[in-house]
Design a protein around this motif. Structure first.
Motif, short mmCIF file in Angstrom:
data_model
loop_
_atom_site.label_atom_id
_atom_site.label_comp_id
_atom_site.label_asym_id
_atom_site.label_seq_id
_atom_site.Cartn_x
_atom_site.Cartn_y
_atom_site.Cartn_z
N MET A 166 1.04 -1.45 0.07
CA MET A 166 -0.24 -0.27 -0.74
C MET A 166 1.00 1.37 -0.07
SD MET A 166 -2.89 -1.07 2.72
CE MET A 166 -2.21 -2.39 4.06
N ILE A 167 0.52 2.31 -0.79
CA ILE A 167 1.32 3.35 -0.89
C ILE A 167 0.46 4.44 -0.85
CG2 ILE A 167 2.25 5.37 -2.51
CD1 ILE A 167 2.33 2.08 -4.73
N VAL A 168 1.19 5.29 0.41
CA VAL A 168 0.76 6.71 1.44
C VAL A 168 0.60 8.09 -0.39
CG1 VAL A 168 0.17 8.33 3.35
CG2 VAL A 168 0.03 5.54 3.36
N MET A 169 -0.62 9.32 -0.54
CA MET A 169 0.14 9.99 -1.40
C MET A 169 -1.10 10.88 -0.59
SD MET A 169 -0.60 7.83 -5.07
CE MET A 169 -0.67 9.96 -6.11
N GLY A 170 -0.50 11.64 -0.04
CA GLY A 170 -1.19 12.80 0.77
C GLY A 170 -2.14 12.35 2.29
N GLU A 171 -2.88 12.48 2.09
CA GLU A 171 -4.06 11.46 2.77
C GLU A 171 -4.75 10.69 2.66
OE1 GLU A 171 -2.56 14.08 5.55
OE2 GLU A 171 -3.87 12.58 6.14
N GLU A 172 -4.13 10.13 1.61
CA GLU A 172 -5.31 9.21 0.72
C GLU A 172 -4.34 7.84 -0.07
OE1 GLU A 172 -8.83 9.23 -0.17
OE2 GLU A 172 -8.79 10.86 1.07
N LEU A 173 -4.85 6.33 1.11
CA LEU A 173 -3.68 5.32 0.66
C LEU A 173 -5.19 4.31 -0.13
CD1 LEU A 173 -2.53 3.54 2.70
CD2 LEU A 173 -4.40 2.45 3.50
N ILE A 174 -3.54 4.57 -0.98
CA ILE A 174 -3.77 3.90 -2.61
C ILE A 174 -3.63 2.25 -1.30
CG2 ILE A 174 -2.69 3.13 -4.67
CD1 ILE A 174 -3.40 6.04 -4.57
N ILE A 175 -5.01 1.74 -2.43
CA ILE A 175 -4.89 -0.05 -1.96
C ILE A 175 -4.83 -0.73 -3.00
CG2 ILE A 175 -7.01 -1.64 -1.21
CD1 ILE A 175 -6.46 -0.13 0.34
N CYS A 176 -5.62 -0.12 -4.43
CA CYS A 176 -4.70 -0.76 -5.68
C CYS A 176 -3.68 0.07 -6.56
CB CYS A 176 -6.09 -0.84 -6.69
SG CYS A 176 -5.84 -1.59 -8.05
N ARG A 177 -2.33 -0.52 -6.65
CA ARG A 177 -1.74 0.06 -6.39
C ARG A 177 -1.37 0.55 -8.73
NH1 ARG A 177 3.28 -2.92 -4.24
NH2 ARG A 177 1.98 -4.69 -4.64
N CYS A 178 -2.07 -0.46 -9.35
CA CYS A 178 -2.20 -0.67 -10.70
C CYS A 178 -3.37 0.78 -11.42
CB CYS A 178 -2.64 -1.72 -11.56
SG CYS A 178 -1.68 -3.56 -10.67
N GLN A 179 -4.19 0.70 -10.45
CA GLN A 179 -5.41 1.51 -10.85
C GLN A 179 -4.93 3.14 -10.11
OE1 GLN A 179 -7.79 1.43 -13.97
NE2 GLN A 179 -6.18 -0.60 -14.36
N GLU A 180 -4.61 3.08 -8.93
CA GLU A 180 -4.27 4.22 -8.24
C GLU A 180 -5.70 3.90 -7.30
OE1 GLU A 180 -2.32 7.59 -9.86
OE2 GLU A 180 -1.20 6.07 -10.22
N VAL A 181 -6.28 3.40 -6.79
CA VAL A 181 -7.70 3.24 -6.17
C VAL A 181 -7.57 3.38 -5.09
CG1 VAL A 181 -9.88 2.50 -5.64
CG2 VAL A 181 -8.68 2.04 -8.26
N THR A 182 -7.81 4.37 -4.39
CA THR A 182 -8.24 4.88 -2.22
C THR A 182 -8.71 4.08 -1.74
OG1 THR A 182 -9.42 6.46 -2.59
CG2 THR A 182 -7.10 7.11 -3.53
N GLU A 183 -8.63 4.04 -0.68
CA GLU A 183 -9.27 3.30 0.19
C GLU A 183 -10.31 4.32 0.43
OE1 GLU A 183 -8.92 2.14 4.87
OE2 GLU A 183 -8.10 4.22 4.46
N LYS A 184 -10.55 4.86 0.13
CA LYS A 184 -11.80 6.42 0.23
C LYS A 184 -13.44 5.99 -0.92
CE LYS A 184 -13.82 11.00 0.68
NZ LYS A 184 -15.51 10.85 -0.32
N GLU A 185 -12.64 5.47 -1.83
CA GLU A 185 -13.30 5.34 -3.00
C GLU A 185 -13.63 4.26 -2.84
OE1 GLU A 185 -11.27 7.12 -6.98
OE2 GLU A 185 -9.82 6.15 -5.82
N ILE A 186 -13.12 2.74 -2.58
CA ILE A 186 -13.35 1.74 -2.21
C ILE A 186 -14.70 1.43 -0.73
CG2 ILE A 186 -13.07 -0.94 -1.19
CD1 ILE A 186 -10.43 0.20 -2.58
N LEU A 187 -15.12 2.84 0.55
CA LEU A 187 -15.24 2.81 1.30
C LEU A 187 -16.74 3.40 0.52
CD1 LEU A 187 -13.13 3.72 3.73
CD2 LEU A 187 -14.25 1.30 3.36
N ASP A 188 -16.32 4.68 -0.90
CA ASP A 188 -17.34 5.11 -1.07
C ASP A 188 -18.26 3.94 -1.81
OD1 ASP A 188 -17.25 7.20 0.40
OD2 ASP A 188 -16.15 8.03 -1.46
#
Length: 93
Positions: A1-23
């Protein structure tokens, strides 16, 4: 997992964040495939080998399910163009 700013990247290939998945889960996705359709998580080069289980556990946690009861994503073979000679030999080109 890569942290960019305040968003946690869950899917590195598509750059999908934890927030997007929770939404997506809050929007009604109750399976990994549901999250995949809404966010493109698990659709990158790794085909979910890196993030699939993490998305599965997030779905379980957010929906109150046992992680073993959340089915993994449906696997599909990647489609790529192939020369017909690959199947029939050089005389069939």
């Amino acid at each position: 997992m890569i942290v960019m700013g305040e968003e946690l990247i869950i899917c590195r290939c598509q750059e999908v964040t934890e927030k997007e998945i929770l939404d997506a889960i809050a929007d009604g996705a109750t399976t990994v495939d549901g999250v995949k359709r809404r966010t493109r998580a698990c659709m990158g080069l790794c085909q979910g080998k890196t993030c699939g289980r993490l998305v599965q556990s997030m779905v379980a946690r957010q929906t109150g399910q046992n992680p073993a009861d959340v089915p993994p994503q449906k696997s599909r073979m990647p489609a790529r163009p192939v020369k017909i000679g690959t199947f029939g030999g050089p005389e069939d080109v």
